[in-house]
Structure formats: C-alpha cells, structure tokens
Design a protein around this motif. Sequence first.
Motif, PDB file in Angstrom:
ATOM      1  N   GLY A  11       0.716  -1.239   0.117  1.00 46.50           N
ATOM      2  CA  GLY A  11      -0.132   0.289  -0.101  1.00 46.50           C
ATOM      3  C   GLY A  11       0.669   1.120  -0.125  1.00 46.50           C
ATOM      4  O   GLY A  11       0.348   2.449  -0.061  1.00 46.50           O
ATOM      5  N   VAL A  12       2.191   1.112   0.123  1.00 45.20           N
ATOM      6  CA  VAL A  12       3.008   2.395  -0.023  1.00 45.20           C
ATOM      7  C   VAL A  12       4.118   2.129  -0.934  1.00 45.20           C
ATOM      8  O   VAL A  12       4.213   3.248  -1.778  1.00 45.20           O
ATOM      9  CB  VAL A  12       3.697   2.395   1.478  1.00 45.20           C
ATOM     10  CG1 VAL A  12       5.063   3.539   1.503  1.00 45.20           C
ATOM     11  CG2 VAL A  12       2.601   2.603   2.597  1.00 45.20           C
ATOM     12  N   ASP A 161       0.287   3.623   5.181  1.00 44.01           N
ATOM     13  CA  ASP A 161      -1.092   3.565   4.619  1.00 44.01           C
ATOM     14  C   ASP A 161      -2.189   2.995   5.680  1.00 44.01           C
ATOM     15  O   ASP A 161      -3.389   3.676   5.424  1.00 44.01           O
ATOM     16  CB  ASP A 161      -1.054   2.880   3.317  1.00 44.01           C
ATOM     17  CG  ASP A 161      -0.997   1.367   3.576  1.00 44.01           C
ATOM     18  OD1 ASP A 161       0.037   1.199   4.233  1.00 44.01           O
ATOM     19  OD2 ASP A 161      -1.666   0.627   3.143  1.00 44.01           O
ATOM     20  N   GLY A 178       0.789  10.111   4.647  1.00 42.97           N
ATOM     21  CA  GLY A 178       0.026   8.991   4.603  1.00 42.97           C
ATOM     22  C   GLY A 178      -0.247   8.811   3.058  1.00 42.97           C
ATOM     23  O   GLY A 178      -0.163   9.639   1.986  1.00 42.97           O
ATOM     24  N   LEU A 179      -0.438   7.452   2.707  1.00 48.26           N
ATOM     25  CA  LEU A 179      -0.843   7.067   1.279  1.00 48.26           C
ATOM     26  C   LEU A 179      -2.255   6.533   1.439  1.00 48.26           C
ATOM     27  O   LEU A 179      -2.762   5.762   2.134  1.00 48.26           O
ATOM     28  CB  LEU A 179       0.063   5.971   0.943  1.00 48.26           C
ATOM     29  CG  LEU A 179       1.367   6.029   0.055  1.00 48.26           C
ATOM     30  CD1 LEU A 179       1.047   6.661  -1.340  1.00 48.26           C
ATOM     31  CD2 LEU A 179       2.288   7.130   0.847  1.00 48.26           C
ATOM     32  N   THR A 181      -4.340   4.607  -0.131  1.00 53.27           N
ATOM     33  CA  THR A 181      -4.451   3.438  -0.851  1.00 53.27           C
ATOM     34  C   THR A 181      -5.247   2.516  -0.241  1.00 53.27           C
ATOM     35  O   THR A 181      -5.928   1.704  -1.119  1.00 53.27           O
ATOM     36  CB  THR A 181      -2.895   2.669  -1.217  1.00 53.27           C
ATOM     37  OG1 THR A 181      -2.273   2.750  -0.031  1.00 53.27           O
ATOM     38  CG2 THR A 181      -2.113   3.729  -2.180  1.00 53.27           C
ATOM     39  N   THR A 182      -5.142   2.276   1.086  1.00 52.26           N
ATOM     40  CA  THR A 182      -5.801   1.427   1.719  1.00 52.26           C
ATOM     41  C   THR A 182      -7.035   2.047   2.485  1.00 52.26           C
ATOM     42  O   THR A 182      -8.226   1.237   2.492  1.00 52.26           O
ATOM     43  CB  THR A 182      -4.980   0.837   2.865  1.00 52.26           C
ATOM     44  OG1 THR A 182      -3.859   0.314   2.239  1.00 52.26           O
ATOM     45  CG2 THR A 182      -5.527  -0.302   3.792  1.00 52.26           C
ATOM     46  N   ILE A 188      -7.388   9.066   7.069  1.00 52.85           N
ATOM     47  CA  ILE A 188      -6.010   9.226   7.224  1.00 52.85           C
ATOM     48  C   ILE A 188      -5.607  10.736   7.939  1.00 52.85           C
ATOM     49  O   ILE A 188      -4.863  10.748   8.726  1.00 52.85           O
ATOM     50  CB  ILE A 188      -5.130   9.183   6.096  1.00 52.85           C
ATOM     51  CG1 ILE A 188      -5.060   7.587   5.408  1.00 52.85           C
ATOM     52  CG2 ILE A 188      -3.619   9.508   6.172  1.00 52.85           C
ATOM     53  CD1 ILE A 188      -4.528   7.507   4.051  1.00 52.85           C
ATOM     54  N   THR A 197      -2.274  10.275  -2.795  1.00 46.67           N
ATOM     55  CA  THR A 197      -2.786   9.094  -3.348  1.00 46.67           C
ATOM     56  C   THR A 197      -1.668   8.099  -4.212  1.00 46.67           C
ATOM     57  O   THR A 197      -2.111   6.919  -4.215  1.00 46.67           O
ATOM     58  CB  THR A 197      -3.748   9.307  -4.353  1.00 46.67           C
ATOM     59  OG1 THR A 197      -3.316  10.253  -5.321  1.00 46.67           O
ATOM     60  CG2 THR A 197      -5.097  10.119  -3.699  1.00 46.67           C
TER      61      THR A 197
END
Length: 207
Positions: A11-12, A161, A178-179, A181-182, A188, A197
Amino acid sequence: MVKACLFDLDGVVFDTEPIYTKFWHNVGVKYCPTIPNFAHDIKGQTLVQIYDKYFAGEKDKQEDITKDLNDFERNMPFVYIAGFEDFVKGLKCKGIKTAVVTSSNLEKMQNVYNKHPKFKGYFDEILTSEDFVESKPSPDCYFKAAARLDVPLEECIVFEDSFNGLQSGIASGARVIGLATTNSIAEIEPFTKEVITNYDGFTLSDH
C-alpha cells in the motif's frame, strides 16, 4: 532537513492492498462467515495479530491459512504504486537515505526480489518482521530503521497507509506522510494532514 525516507511495503511501495483484500475476503467467507467485513477488519494487522485475535488455539486453521497465503504471495505481481520508482530514484540522487520497514517476512521479500531484481538497489536498508520485537503500532520498527541508517527520527519521513502504521510512525517522532491506498484521505487526515494518493508529480517539501 530531510535525511531519510522510511517506507512501509504494502500500500506504500506496492499496490497490493486490493489483491490482499480479495484473499482475506475469501478467508473470512471460509473460516469466519459470521464476520461480514473480515477483510476490512484485519487491515494493517500482522499475521500473528490476526491469528491471535481470530484463530487463537486453532493451529490447523492457522497452518492452512499460512500455506494458502504463501502460495498466494508467490504468484502476486507486486505492481509499484504509480510514480514510486521515479520518486525513490530522485531521493537517491539527492543523497537522501531510504529504507523499507515492513511487517512482511523474509520469505515474502524473496518473492519481491525475484520479481523485481532492482528492488534492493533502491534502498539502503530493508527491515522485515524478523528484525522487530514489537509489531506496529509500536514504533519499535522505526526506531531500529533510523538507528541502522544513523539518522535521527526527527530528520526522517515515514510513509504509511494503514492505521497501525500511521500510529507507529507518529509515535516514533518522525514526520508522517499518509498514502490513501488502503484508507480514504478523510480517514487518514486525523493522523496526518500530509496525504497523497500516489507519487506521480510528488516532491518533498519542508515542514
């Protein structure tokens, strides 16, 4: 001054979360049919944490799931998050140190290396679950990563994430990005206002 960037893996670095969601959905249907959102509920947890919470004392089920997971990961594509490779190459050119800090084990990482021969060259250090005493949300993993890189955490950026990962990064004292994605941007933002993103067009800025 940013001297190091510390990256979670799923996710990262890799866009694997949707794939894992399918796997854990199937596990939930098979073993935990009374938990409708099983795949969502276990996000960000290590395998040990999942077993302790949902399959405590059920060694046969744990062994079956572990075997299925190992088979699943051997065939995963491990697609990079958009823009990641260019971003990490740019960090290396600027002399910024890099590390992967993941709860994944060495067996899974070997699958990564097999699919991406250049992967190790992107990072100064790769820390896996075998390197930690405590799992995220404990900051133990980031303490160890910063020590290996010989960089104070105040001069590190953590990319995460999951909620457990975000808490781990914050507790370490590092700056956290933070990503989404999850989890969504809105989910977040209570942890960090710096959310992206993917890495397309992303450049580091000072605080």
